[in-house]
Design an enzyme around this catalytic site. Structure first.
Site, mmCIF file in Angstrom:
data_model
loop_
_atom_site.group_PDB
_atom_site.id
_atom_site.type_symbol
_atom_site.label_atom_id
_atom_site.label_comp_id
_atom_site.label_asym_id
_atom_site.label_seq_id
_atom_site.Cartn_x
_atom_site.Cartn_y
_atom_site.Cartn_z
ATOM 1 N N TYR A 19 0.831 -1.217 0.000
ATOM 2 C CA TYR A 19 0.000 0.000 0.000
ATOM 3 C C TYR A 19 0.863 1.264 0.000
ATOM 4 C CZ TYR A 19 -2.983 -3.712 1.715
ATOM 5 O OH TYR A 19 -3.611 -4.912 1.886
ATOM 6 N N TYR A 147 -12.347 -7.834 6.146
ATOM 7 C CA TYR A 147 -11.172 -7.840 5.268
ATOM 8 C C TYR A 147 -10.889 -9.281 4.869
ATOM 9 C CZ TYR A 147 -6.572 -7.497 3.297
ATOM 10 O OH TYR A 147 -5.519 -7.605 2.434
ATOM 11 N N ASP A 247 -13.516 -17.130 7.367
ATOM 12 C CA ASP A 247 -12.150 -16.725 7.065
ATOM 13 C C ASP A 247 -11.401 -16.596 8.387
ATOM 14 O OD1 ASP A 247 -9.805 -15.444 6.481
ATOM 15 O OD2 ASP A 247 -10.693 -13.912 5.177
ATOM 16 N N LYS A 276 -1.798 -17.025 7.143
ATOM 17 C CA LYS A 276 -0.973 -16.270 8.095
ATOM 18 C C LYS A 276 -0.130 -17.156 9.032
ATOM 19 C CE LYS A 276 -2.675 -11.672 7.725
ATOM 20 N NZ LYS A 276 -3.964 -11.344 7.114
#
Ligand SMILES: *Cc1c(COP(=O)(O)O)cnc(C)c1O
Length: 437
Positions: A19, A147, A247, A276
């Site tokens: 980003y 997200y 998720d 992750k």
């Protein structure tokens, strides 16, 4: 103290960061070593890591068991294609995942990142309904402030305001968004769930699945909501015959105090996304787990098979270290450790509650969140935190930590003290004249 390395300039001129803009003057810190819960800057300073490298490094850096697992696999082979071939690290990892995963999940698809695992989950849901003779079911219902990743399918189910919907509108599929459930600390008048149910009923014949992050919404706002909401959502999915995708890419592997966050609601997904912390933060790897019932219907779809297959699918190095990471986690009193971290975070961050520009301080498991009033952090807060010896990466109006589970009490104290100190001085905050009850 060493000099800044000369490759740092090249980084600024040529290497893209997450980003980020190019040619930016935003500081970036060169890391030359990491060990346990600390990372070392090129100038010799050690920082206490409050981020676990974005949720992933649960056992700390350079864990001898994980290092050994990776080295042992390197001496066998580092990669082979997964089409038509297989290997023990992948199979043994699948066995472990299906053993510890909630509910009755029977099949594992290995993906190369969390976002791809979400793409695969969305494909699975669409192909499943195709196999069930309802090919028109191609939309997803989710909640705001979520997200799920940065690829297009995943982006389409991220929060429409915080996400990148406007930027990519016209290209991005348009999904259905229910209001986010209230925070666990807020009153719940039931309206969020009602709105969810209304959307579900209205669109049930076009919805392939509901997708959400159980209990903790991560990068979409670090929001902690009640297990009851998730329980009701799961019940509504069953009632209206819509698949449920959970998720757990951020919440999986003990982060919230249970091995998977959905256990807190006693909920079982049809499809589960993991990533992750899967490899203990060593390599990129993710997995999409699915029930046998859904898997069978996927294979009845027009394509006859699940249409996905990355080049580096089930990379043996990643699978080997993931297997070792799970064994390591389960061999430890990880739950006690996570709960101890929660208590220390709660106490350590409590002084921030008295700062009048802070609207909320919340913790769950090894996650601590401070929410500031307004929508912006003071400029330079990152530098100040580094100056205080900690690695914390605030975003929007949130300063949050999710340290490696191996963080020592003294290191965690350094972390919370630095945050409180930086917030109270750097923001020049006054104690609130009317401290909240
Ligand atoms: C980070 C994250 C993803 C995306 O994973 P990547 O590996 O960054 O692609 C998806 N869902 C959740 C909940 C996440 O926290």
């Amino acid at each position: 103290m060493q000099q800044q390395p000369d490759w740092l300039r090249y980084d600024r001129d040529h290497v893209w960061h997450p980003y980020a803009t190019v040619h930016s003057d935003t500081p970036i810190w060169p890391i030359v070593e990491a060990r346990g819960a600390e990372i070392r800057l090129a100038d010799g300073r050690w920082l206490v890591d409050g981020m676990a490298s974005w949720w992933s490094v649960i056992h700390g850096y350079r864990h001898p068991v994980l290092d050994a697992a990776l080295k042992a696999q390197i001496d066998r082979f580092s990669h082979v294609m997964f089409g038509g071939l297989t290997h023990e690290p992948a199979v043994e990892l699948a066995r472990r995942l299906l053993t510890i995963a909630p509910g009755s999940l029977d099949h594992v698809f290995f993906a190369d990142s969390g976002s791809v695992a979400v793409e695969v989950a969305l494909k699975m849901a669409i192909q499943c309904w195709d196999g069930r003779g309802q090919p028109q079911r191609k939309r997803f219902l989710t909640i705001q402030s979520g997200y799920h990743g940065d690829t297009f399918g995943a982006m389409s189910v991220c929060d429409p305001e915080n996400g990148m919907h406007r930027l990519f509108s016209g290209f991005l599929p348009e999904q259905l968004f229910a209001p986010a459930p209230p925070l666990a600390s807020e009153a719940d008048d039931g309206s969020a769930l009602e709105a969810f149910e209304t959307l579900l009923k209205q669109h049930r014949n076009e919805i392939a699945a509901v997708i959400l992050e159980p209990i903790v919404q991560g990068a979409g706002g670090m929001r902690i909501y009640r297990p009851d909401y998730l329980k009701s959502v799961a019940a509504l999915c069953r009632q209206h015959d819509v698949l449920l995708i959970l998720d757990e890419i951020a919440t999986g592997f003990g982060r919230t105090g249970t091995l998977f966050a959905c256990e807190q609601a006693g909920v079982e997904p049809d499809i589960l996304c993991l990533g992750k912390a899967l490899t203990g933060g060593y390599m990129t790897l993710a997995a999409t787990l699915v029930s046998d019932e859904v898997a069978r219907d996927i294979c009845r779809s027009e394509a006859g098979a699940l249409m996905h297959g990355p080049t580096f699918m089930a990379n043996p190095l990643a699978c080997a270290v993931a297997g070792a990471s799970i064994d390591l986690l389960l061999s430890r009193p990880w739950r006690d450790r996570v709960i101890a971290i929660e208590r220390q975070l709660e106490q350590g961050l409590a002084p921030c509650r008295d700062l009048h520009t802070i609207t909320d301080v919340r913790t769950i498991g090894a996650i601590g969140v401070i929410e500031l009033k307004g929508n912006h952090l003071p400029p330079g807060i990152q530098e100040t935190l580094v100056g205080a010896g900690v690695w914390v990466r605030p975003f929007r109006n949130l300063v949050y930590v999710m340290p490696p589970y191996v963080i020592e009490d003294a290191q965690l104290a350094t972390l919370t003290e630095a945050i409180c100190e930086v917030l109270s001085t750097r923001l020049q905050m006054q104690p609130s004249p009317n401290p909240p009850l």
